[in-house]
Design a protein around this motif. Structure first.
Motif, PDB file in Angstrom:
ATOM      1  N   ALA A 124       0.836  -1.196   0.000  1.00  0.00           N
ATOM      2  CA  ALA A 124       0.000   0.000   0.000  1.00  0.00           C
ATOM      3  C   ALA A 124       0.870   1.245   0.000  1.00  0.00           C
ATOM      4  N   HIS A 125       0.342   2.325  -0.553  1.00  0.00           N
ATOM      5  CA  HIS A 125       1.087   3.578  -0.578  1.00  0.00           C
ATOM      6  C   HIS A 125       0.901   4.311   0.743  1.00  0.00           C
ATOM      7  N   GLY A 126       1.980   4.864   1.276  1.00  0.00           N
ATOM      8  CA  GLY A 126       1.921   5.580   2.547  1.00  0.00           C
ATOM      9  C   GLY A 126       2.291   4.682   3.703  1.00  0.00           C
ATOM     10  N   GLY A 127       2.660   5.314   4.821  1.00  0.00           N
ATOM     11  CA  GLY A 127       3.154   4.556   5.958  1.00  0.00           C
ATOM     12  C   GLY A 127       2.137   4.298   7.035  1.00  0.00           C
ATOM     13  N   GLY A 128       0.868   4.663   6.832  1.00  0.00           N
ATOM     14  CA  GLY A 128      -0.144   4.476   7.866  1.00  0.00           C
ATOM     15  C   GLY A 128      -0.613   3.043   7.965  1.00  0.00           C
ATOM     16  N   SER A 129      -1.340   2.746   9.048  1.00  0.00           N
ATOM     17  CA  SER A 129      -1.869   1.395   9.239  1.00  0.00           C
ATOM     18  C   SER A 129      -3.020   1.096   8.292  1.00  0.00           C
ATOM     19  N   THR A 130      -3.654   2.164   7.782  1.00  0.00           N
ATOM     20  CA  THR A 130      -4.748   2.004   6.828  1.00  0.00           C
ATOM     21  C   THR A 130      -4.466   2.871   5.621  1.00  0.00           C
ATOM     22  N   SER A 131      -4.575   2.281   4.429  1.00  0.00           N
ATOM     23  CA  SER A 131      -4.337   3.032   3.201  1.00  0.00           C
ATOM     24  C   SER A 131      -5.361   2.613   2.156  1.00  0.00           C
ATOM     25  N   PHE A 132      -5.899   3.593   1.438  1.00  0.00           N
ATOM     26  CA  PHE A 132      -6.853   3.311   0.381  1.00  0.00           C
ATOM     27  C   PHE A 132      -6.188   3.300  -0.990  1.00  0.00           C
ATOM     28  N   LEU A 133      -4.880   3.544  -1.027  1.00  0.00           N
ATOM     29  CA  LEU A 133      -4.138   3.524  -2.283  1.00  0.00           C
ATOM     30  C   LEU A 133      -3.206   2.319  -2.269  1.00  0.00           C
ATOM     31  N   ARG A 134      -3.542   1.329  -3.085  1.00  0.00           N
ATOM     32  CA  ARG A 134      -2.790   0.087  -3.098  1.00  0.00           C
ATOM     33  C   ARG A 134      -2.177  -0.147  -4.472  1.00  0.00           C
ATOM     34  N   HIS A 135      -1.055  -0.857  -4.465  1.00  0.00           N
ATOM     35  CA  HIS A 135      -0.369  -1.184  -5.718  1.00  0.00           C
ATOM     36  C   HIS A 135      -0.863  -2.545  -6.213  1.00  0.00           C
ATOM     37  N   ASP A 136      -2.135  -2.585  -6.606  1.00  0.00           N
ATOM     38  CA  ASP A 136      -2.766  -3.864  -6.954  1.00  0.00           C
ATOM     39  C   ASP A 136      -2.191  -4.490  -8.218  1.00  0.00           C
ATOM     40  N   GLN A 137      -1.701  -3.658  -9.139  1.00  0.00           N
ATOM     41  CA  GLN A 137      -1.239  -4.204 -10.418  1.00  0.00           C
ATOM     42  C   GLN A 137       0.135  -4.867 -10.327  1.00  0.00           C
ATOM     43  N   THR A 138       0.818  -4.649  -9.213  1.00  0.00           N
ATOM     44  CA  THR A 138       2.175  -5.187  -9.080  1.00  0.00           C
ATOM     45  C   THR A 138       2.318  -5.946  -7.757  1.00  0.00           C
ATOM     46  N   PRO A 139       1.738  -7.150  -7.662  1.00  0.00           N
ATOM     47  CA  PRO A 139       1.872  -7.934  -6.425  1.00  0.00           C
ATOM     48  C   PRO A 139       3.291  -8.484  -6.281  1.00  0.00           C
ATOM     49  N   PHE A 140       3.670  -8.739  -5.029  1.00  0.00           N
ATOM     50  CA  PHE A 140       4.990  -9.294  -4.731  1.00  0.00           C
ATOM     51  C   PHE A 140       4.830 -10.732  -4.227  1.00  0.00           C
ATOM     52  N   THR A 141       5.901 -11.494  -4.386  1.00  0.00           N
ATOM     53  CA  THR A 141       5.922 -12.887  -3.938  1.00  0.00           C
ATOM     54  C   THR A 141       6.942 -13.037  -2.811  1.00  0.00           C
ATOM     55  N   VAL A 142       6.548 -13.705  -1.746  1.00  0.00           N
ATOM     56  CA  VAL A 142       7.445 -13.897  -0.603  1.00  0.00           C
ATOM     57  C   VAL A 142       8.557 -14.859  -0.995  1.00  0.00           C
ATOM     58  N   SER A 143       9.786 -14.347  -0.998  1.00  0.00           N
ATOM     59  CA  SER A 143      10.937 -15.189  -1.336  1.00  0.00           C
ATOM     60  C   SER A 143      11.727 -15.614  -0.098  1.00  0.00           C
ATOM     61  N   GLY A 144      11.542 -14.906   1.008  1.00  0.00           N
ATOM     62  CA  GLY A 144      12.300 -15.236   2.207  1.00  0.00           C
ATOM     63  C   GLY A 144      11.651 -14.680   3.456  1.00  0.00           C
ATOM     64  N   ILE A 145      11.955 -15.302   4.586  1.00  0.00           N
ATOM     65  CA  ILE A 145      11.475 -14.842   5.900  1.00  0.00           C
ATOM     66  C   ILE A 145      12.679 -14.787   6.822  1.00  0.00           C
ATOM     67  N   LEU A 146      12.904 -13.632   7.410  1.00  0.00           N
ATOM     68  CA  LEU A 146      14.060 -13.440   8.279  1.00  0.00           C
ATOM     69  C   LEU A 146      13.870 -14.127   9.627  1.00  0.00           C
ATOM     70  N   ALA A 147      14.960 -14.543  10.210  1.00  0.00           N
ATOM     71  CA  ALA A 147      14.934 -15.084  11.570  1.00  0.00           C
ATOM     72  C   ALA A 147      14.671 -13.943  12.558  1.00  0.00           C
ATOM     73  N   PRO A 148      14.040 -14.233  13.684  1.00  0.00           N
ATOM     74  CA  PRO A 148      13.750 -13.170  14.669  1.00  0.00           C
ATOM     75  C   PRO A 148      15.023 -12.496  15.168  1.00  0.00           C
ATOM     76  N   THR A 149      14.944 -11.182  15.343  1.00  0.00           N
ATOM     77  CA  THR A 149      16.084 -10.410  15.839  1.00  0.00           C
ATOM     78  C   THR A 149      15.772  -9.657  17.122  1.00  0.00           C
ATOM     79  N   GLY A 150      14.479  -9.479  17.445  1.00  0.00           N
ATOM     80  CA  GLY A 150      14.129  -8.662  18.600  1.00  0.00           C
ATOM     81  C   GLY A 150      14.343  -7.188  18.359  1.00  0.00           C
ATOM     82  N   THR A 151      14.368  -6.757  17.097  1.00  0.00           N
ATOM     83  CA  THR A 151      14.569  -5.356  16.721  1.00  0.00           C
ATOM     84  C   THR A 151      13.466  -4.958  15.737  1.00  0.00           C
ATOM     85  N   PRO A 152      13.394  -3.675  15.347  1.00  0.00           N
ATOM     86  CA  PRO A 152      12.398  -3.273  14.349  1.00  0.00           C
ATOM     87  C   PRO A 152      12.516  -3.991  13.012  1.00  0.00           C
TER      88      PRO A 152
END
Length: 426
Positions: free
Chosen positions: A171-199
């Motif tokens: 979605a466009h913008g950094g808020g928790s709710t956005s009405f502007l989404r990048h629907d035409q360009t979906p992404f595919t999950v290629s990896g998941i990071l191990a937990p770090t306890g950081t942001p």
């Protein structure tokens, strides 16, 4: 034969048990007060440790001209927004500086269901460090190598139960709710990071080119009708970045760090700010120090108020203990023993409250720890109490004994008065 308790301790325990109804309420109040005081001290220590361990091995953070605290918060902790961007040409000039060993670009502005999207490159897993110089590790999959690959932080993957191969729309913008989404360009999950306890756990990582691709046909944060393109068309476009939000900088010769910082702050191409992460964190603690001390003072006052309440209850109960004191005096108890009973009772109740506060606090922390990690990226761990926390615990029984001097002196005086109807055995 089992060892017998000292007379004064046995009498104090019997008295507490006899009045367990009213005293249990006072003990509960004191327990909650101690847990609040100890919890604030514990959390402020853990939060500092969590913030300090968020970034390591980075010598400078570069961003558009702003305060160093603001730059640290939005680039590392994903709190707030940048005042401006850095032109890509300026980033390239910094990259060509022979004194700079490596740079990791960061481009912010989009989100995924309330979590920050970070545009970066292959330098992120290679150079970013946290904690005790730990590098990022993948729990599953690989770092992005396709235009529309995305790597999820551990918290994001856990929150939405994502797996490798899942498709997601940013979605466009950094808020928790956005009405502007990048629907035409979906992404595919290629990896998941191990937990770090950081942001890092609460962020979504894509390539800089991928970030450019989803904004083709956008202007001033709004998609222009008929100008946005599909993923296949985007692959045919020039996706060189025009700007980034910030950059992490590593300098091989640490002695040159201040020299590089000064020259970046005087950069001729555009107004830039280079900060030392450690110095910025020190400013954060300096700003929060006054608030922390105020909060500790308030909770300390709450504990004192609870102790005064305990004293008031003991003074009230003294009216109903005249017969008990008369019997004790008749059996040979001295006024000093009667006074000592009040001190022991207060001390025992305070120590019981301390034990309950530690136990309840540990249980609450075990329950809230995963939630704090998922919601705020704060790793609050269970550990042994440090010196300051032990001092806080030890001070509570001592303070209880101090405030118990009032009913103790009154009990001692009552024990000396001859109106008990029996002769003194002294």
């Amino acid at each position: 034969m089992s060892p017998r308790l000292p007379l004064s301790l046995a009498l104090a325990l019997a008295s507490i048990w006899h009045r367990r109804g009213i005293l249990s309420l006072v003990t509960l109040t004191l327990t909650l007060s101690i847990m609040l005081l100890l919890g604030i001290q514990y959390l402020r220590t853990e939060v500092r440790q969590s913030f300090t361990s968020t970034i390591a091995g980075t010598d400078l953070i570069v961003g558009a001209r702003s305060g160093q605290l603001n730059l640290l918060l939005y680039s590392v902790f994903h709190i707030g927004d940048a005042t401006n961007n850095i032109r890509w040409t300026s980033y390239q000039q910094l990259r060509d500086d022979p004194r700079i060993d490596w740079l990791v670009p960061l481009s912010l502005g989009d989100s995924y269901r309330g979590f920050r999207v970070v545009g970066t490159d292959q330098g992120m897993p290679e150079h970013f460090r946290y904690g005790d110089d730990q590098s990022l590790a993948l729990a599953q999959g690989r770092w992005f190598d396709d235009l529309f690959d995305v790597v999820l932080g551990a918290g994001v993957a856990r929150r939405f139960q994502h797996r490798l191969g899942d498709e997601l729309v940013l979605a466009h913008g950094g808020g928790s709710t956005s009405f502007l989404r990048h629907d035409q360009t979906p992404f595919t999950v290629s990896g998941i990071l191990a937990p770090t306890g950081t942001p890092v756990d609460r962020a979504v990582y894509i390539s800089l080119a991928g970030l450019e691709a989803i904004h083709i046909g956008w202007e001033s944060g709004v998609p222009l009708p008929g100008r946005t393109v599909s993923a296949d068309v985007a692959r045919q476009r020039d996706l060189s970045p025009k700007a980034i939000t910030a950059a992490l900088v590593g300098i091989e010769r640490k002695v040159l760090t201040f020299q590089v910082q000064r020259q970046i702050n005087q950069f001729q191409g555009e107004p830039l700010t280079a900060i030392l992460p450690g110095v910025a964190l020190s400013e954060l603690w300096r700003l929060m120090g006054q608030f922390e001390r105020t909060l500790l003072g308030i909770t300390g006052f709450v504990v004192i108020t609870s102790l005064i309440g305990l004293t008031a209850v003991l003074l009230t109960l003294q009216v109903h203990r005249r017969q008990e004191i008369a019997i004790l005096r008749a059996t040979g108890a001295s006024p000093l023993l009667i006074a000592r009973l009040y001190l022991i009772e207060c001390g025992l109740l305070a120590m019981l409250s301390c034990v309950l506060a530690v136990a309840l606090g540990a249980g609450l922390l075990a329950l809230l720890g995963p939630w704090l990690l998922e919601q705020y990226g704060l790793q609050i761990r269970l550990r042994a109490l440090d010196r300051m926390e032990w001092l806080i615990l030890a001070s509570v029984p001592l303070a209880a004994m101090a405030v118990a001097l009032i009913p103790a002196l009154r009990g001692w005086w009552q024990g000396r008065r001859p109106q008990f109807g029996t002769a003194s055995t002294e």
